[in-house]
Write a protein that holds these residues in place. Structure first.
Motif, PDB file in Angstrom:
ATOM      1  N   ARG A  60      31.361  49.982  38.769  1.00  0.00           N
ATOM      2  CA  ARG A  60      30.050  50.351  39.320  1.00  0.00           C
ATOM      3  C   ARG A  60      29.831  49.707  40.685  1.00  0.00           C
ATOM      4  NH1 ARG A  60      25.691  48.385  35.381  1.00  0.00           N
ATOM      5  NH2 ARG A  60      26.607  46.429  36.067  1.00  0.00           N
ATOM      6  N   SER A  61      30.353  48.478  40.852  1.00  0.00           N
ATOM      7  CA  SER A  61      30.165  47.775  42.122  1.00  0.00           C
ATOM      8  C   SER A  61      31.267  46.732  42.314  1.00  0.00           C
ATOM      9  CB  SER A  61      28.811  47.057  42.138  1.00  0.00           C
ATOM     10  OG  SER A  61      28.840  45.957  41.248  1.00  0.00           O
ATOM     11  N   ALA A  62      31.402  46.281  43.540  1.00  0.00           N
ATOM     12  CA  ALA A  62      32.347  45.215  43.845  1.00  0.00           C
ATOM     13  C   ALA A  62      31.995  43.946  43.079  1.00  0.00           C
ATOM     14  CB  ALA A  62      32.375  44.955  45.350  1.00  0.00           C
ATOM     15  N   ASP A  63      30.697  43.661  42.917  1.00  0.00           N
ATOM     16  CA  ASP A  63      30.290  42.466  42.166  1.00  0.00           C
ATOM     17  C   ASP A  63      30.737  42.538  40.714  1.00  0.00           C
ATOM     18  OD1 ASP A  63      29.156  41.219  44.354  1.00  0.00           O
ATOM     19  OD2 ASP A  63      27.124  41.920  43.905  1.00  0.00           O
ATOM     20  N   ASP A  64      30.658  43.736  40.102  1.00  0.00           N
ATOM     21  CA  ASP A  64      31.126  43.888  38.722  1.00  0.00           C
ATOM     22  C   ASP A  64      32.629  43.620  38.636  1.00  0.00           C
ATOM     23  OD1 ASP A  64      28.630  44.627  37.505  1.00  0.00           O
ATOM     24  OD2 ASP A  64      28.879  46.651  38.305  1.00  0.00           O
ATOM     25  N   LEU A  65      33.383  44.121  39.586  1.00  0.00           N
ATOM     26  CA  LEU A  65      34.823  43.885  39.584  1.00  0.00           C
ATOM     27  C   LEU A  65      35.126  42.411  39.812  1.00  0.00           C
ATOM     28  CD1 LEU A  65      37.761  44.641  39.433  1.00  0.00           C
ATOM     29  CD2 LEU A  65      37.586  45.581  41.768  1.00  0.00           C
ATOM     30  N   ARG A  66      34.402  41.761  40.707  1.00  0.00           N
ATOM     31  CA  ARG A  66      34.618  40.325  40.934  1.00  0.00           C
ATOM     32  C   ARG A  66      34.336  39.532  39.655  1.00  0.00           C
ATOM     33  NH1 ARG A  66      31.549  41.501  45.695  1.00  0.00           N
ATOM     34  NH2 ARG A  66      32.994  41.897  47.389  1.00  0.00           N
ATOM     35  N   ALA A  67      33.282  39.899  38.931  1.00  0.00           N
ATOM     36  CA  ALA A  67      32.967  39.222  37.666  1.00  0.00           C
ATOM     37  C   ALA A  67      34.106  39.426  36.665  1.00  0.00           C
ATOM     38  CB  ALA A  67      31.648  39.733  37.100  1.00  0.00           C
ATOM     39  N   HIS A  68      34.662  40.623  36.633  1.00  0.00           N
ATOM     40  CA  HIS A  68      35.796  40.908  35.748  1.00  0.00           C
ATOM     41  C   HIS A  68      36.986  40.021  36.100  1.00  0.00           C
ATOM     42  CE1 HIS A  68      39.020  43.100  33.763  1.00  0.00           C
ATOM     43  NE2 HIS A  68      39.578  43.315  34.944  1.00  0.00           N
ATOM     44  N   LEU A  69      37.324  39.951  37.362  1.00  0.00           N
ATOM     45  CA  LEU A  69      38.480  39.167  37.788  1.00  0.00           C
ATOM     46  C   LEU A  69      38.295  37.678  37.550  1.00  0.00           C
ATOM     47  CD1 LEU A  69      39.328  41.077  41.076  1.00  0.00           C
ATOM     48  CD2 LEU A  69      40.602  41.138  38.905  1.00  0.00           C
ATOM     49  N   ALA A  70      37.042  37.227  37.448  1.00  0.00           N
ATOM     50  CA  ALA A  70      36.753  35.810  37.197  1.00  0.00           C
ATOM     51  C   ALA A  70      36.845  35.455  35.713  1.00  0.00           C
ATOM     52  CB  ALA A  70      35.370  35.455  37.736  1.00  0.00           C
ATOM     53  N   ARG A  71      36.927  36.445  34.831  1.00  0.00           N
ATOM     54  CA  ARG A  71      37.059  36.157  33.403  1.00  0.00           C
ATOM     55  C   ARG A  71      38.291  35.282  33.183  1.00  0.00           C
ATOM     56  NH1 ARG A  71      34.519  39.491  29.428  1.00  0.00           N
ATOM     57  NH2 ARG A  71      36.356  39.043  28.197  1.00  0.00           N
ATOM     58  N   PRO A  72      38.221  34.328  32.261  1.00  0.00           N
ATOM     59  CA  PRO A  72      39.327  33.367  32.087  1.00  0.00           C
ATOM     60  C   PRO A  72      40.694  34.012  31.878  1.00  0.00           C
ATOM     61  CG  PRO A  72      37.425  32.666  30.822  1.00  0.00           C
ATOM     62  CD  PRO A  72      37.091  34.027  31.374  1.00  0.00           C
TER      63      PRO A  72
ATOM     64  N   MET B 118      49.035  35.640  46.122  1.00  0.00           N
ATOM     65  CA  MET B 118      48.113  36.661  46.566  1.00  0.00           C
ATOM     66  C   MET B 118      46.745  36.355  45.969  1.00  0.00           C
ATOM     67  SD  MET B 118      47.590  40.723  45.529  1.00  0.00           S
ATOM     68  CE  MET B 118      49.152  40.922  44.859  1.00  0.00           C
ATOM     69  N   THR B 119      45.770  36.300  46.814  1.00  0.00           N
ATOM     70  CA  THR B 119      44.387  36.222  46.369  1.00  0.00           C
ATOM     71  C   THR B 119      43.821  37.629  46.427  1.00  0.00           C
ATOM     72  OG1 THR B 119      44.158  33.994  47.243  1.00  0.00           O
ATOM     73  CG2 THR B 119      42.131  35.213  46.829  1.00  0.00           C
ATOM     74  N   ILE B 120      43.230  38.059  45.325  1.00  0.00           N
ATOM     75  CA  ILE B 120      42.668  39.404  45.291  1.00  0.00           C
ATOM     76  C   ILE B 120      41.290  39.367  45.928  1.00  0.00           C
ATOM     77  CG2 ILE B 120      41.914  41.299  43.815  1.00  0.00           C
ATOM     78  CD1 ILE B 120      44.088  40.436  41.838  1.00  0.00           C
ATOM     79  N   VAL B 121      41.148  40.074  47.033  1.00  0.00           N
ATOM     80  CA  VAL B 121      39.884  40.149  47.752  1.00  0.00           C
ATOM     81  C   VAL B 121      39.337  41.557  47.559  1.00  0.00           C
ATOM     82  CG1 VAL B 121      38.742  39.950  49.979  1.00  0.00           C
ATOM     83  CG2 VAL B 121      40.675  38.446  49.423  1.00  0.00           C
ATOM     84  N   VAL B 122      38.238  41.649  46.826  1.00  0.00           N
ATOM     85  CA  VAL B 122      37.627  42.942  46.527  1.00  0.00           C
ATOM     86  C   VAL B 122      36.814  43.392  47.731  1.00  0.00           C
ATOM     87  CG1 VAL B 122      36.077  44.175  44.971  1.00  0.00           C
ATOM     88  CG2 VAL B 122      37.531  42.336  44.078  1.00  0.00           C
ATOM     89  N   PRO B 123      37.083  44.574  48.262  1.00  0.00           N
ATOM     90  CA  PRO B 123      36.315  45.044  49.417  1.00  0.00           C
ATOM     91  C   PRO B 123      34.896  45.426  49.009  1.00  0.00           C
ATOM     92  CG  PRO B 123      37.815  46.761  48.688  1.00  0.00           C
ATOM     93  CD  PRO B 123      38.098  45.547  47.846  1.00  0.00           C
TER      94      PRO B 123
END
Length: 108
Positions: free
Chosen positions: A67-79, A1-6
């Motif tokens: 706060r935003s989808a971009d913030d969540l994407r940055a979180h999910l990219a953490r190692p 599963m790839t997590i795709v943030v809406p």
């Protein structure tokens, strides 16, 4: 599963269920709890909680508000999160069940 943030154009919420393999349940709980404090310190993290399902104590439930989808994407990219995403099925008896939310009210 790839997590795709809406893309919501504003805050984004997510909740999900993690149903661990019985032999990995305690390890998964410790791992998910280890994410709490560092995540809460991230830019854009408005809420981050891990719960145990009262009706099914073997199921862990997480709730996040960003706060935003971009913030969540940055979180999910953490190692450590990217590593967990790659290895999650080592811990789980079935894949994560994820639900996306569009907040209608501001967080308190």
């Amino acid at each position: 599963m790839t997590i795709v943030v809406p893309e919501t154009g504003g805050p984004v919420g997510v909740y999900g269920f993690a149903r661990p393999r019985p032999e990995r349940a305690e390890e998964l709980e410790r791992l998910l709890l280890s994410f709490v404090e560092p995540t809460r310190a991230e830019p854009g993290a408005l809420q981050y909680q891990v719960h145990r399902d009262a009706a099914d104590p073997g199921t862990l439930v997480f709730y996040e508000l960003w706060r935003s989808a971009d913030d969540l994407r940055a979180h999910l990219a953490r190692p450590e999160l990217a590593d967990f995403q790659r290895r999650r099925l080592e811990y789980l008896r079935e894949d994560l069940e994820i639900h996306w939310l569009t907040p209608l009210s501001a967080p308190t």
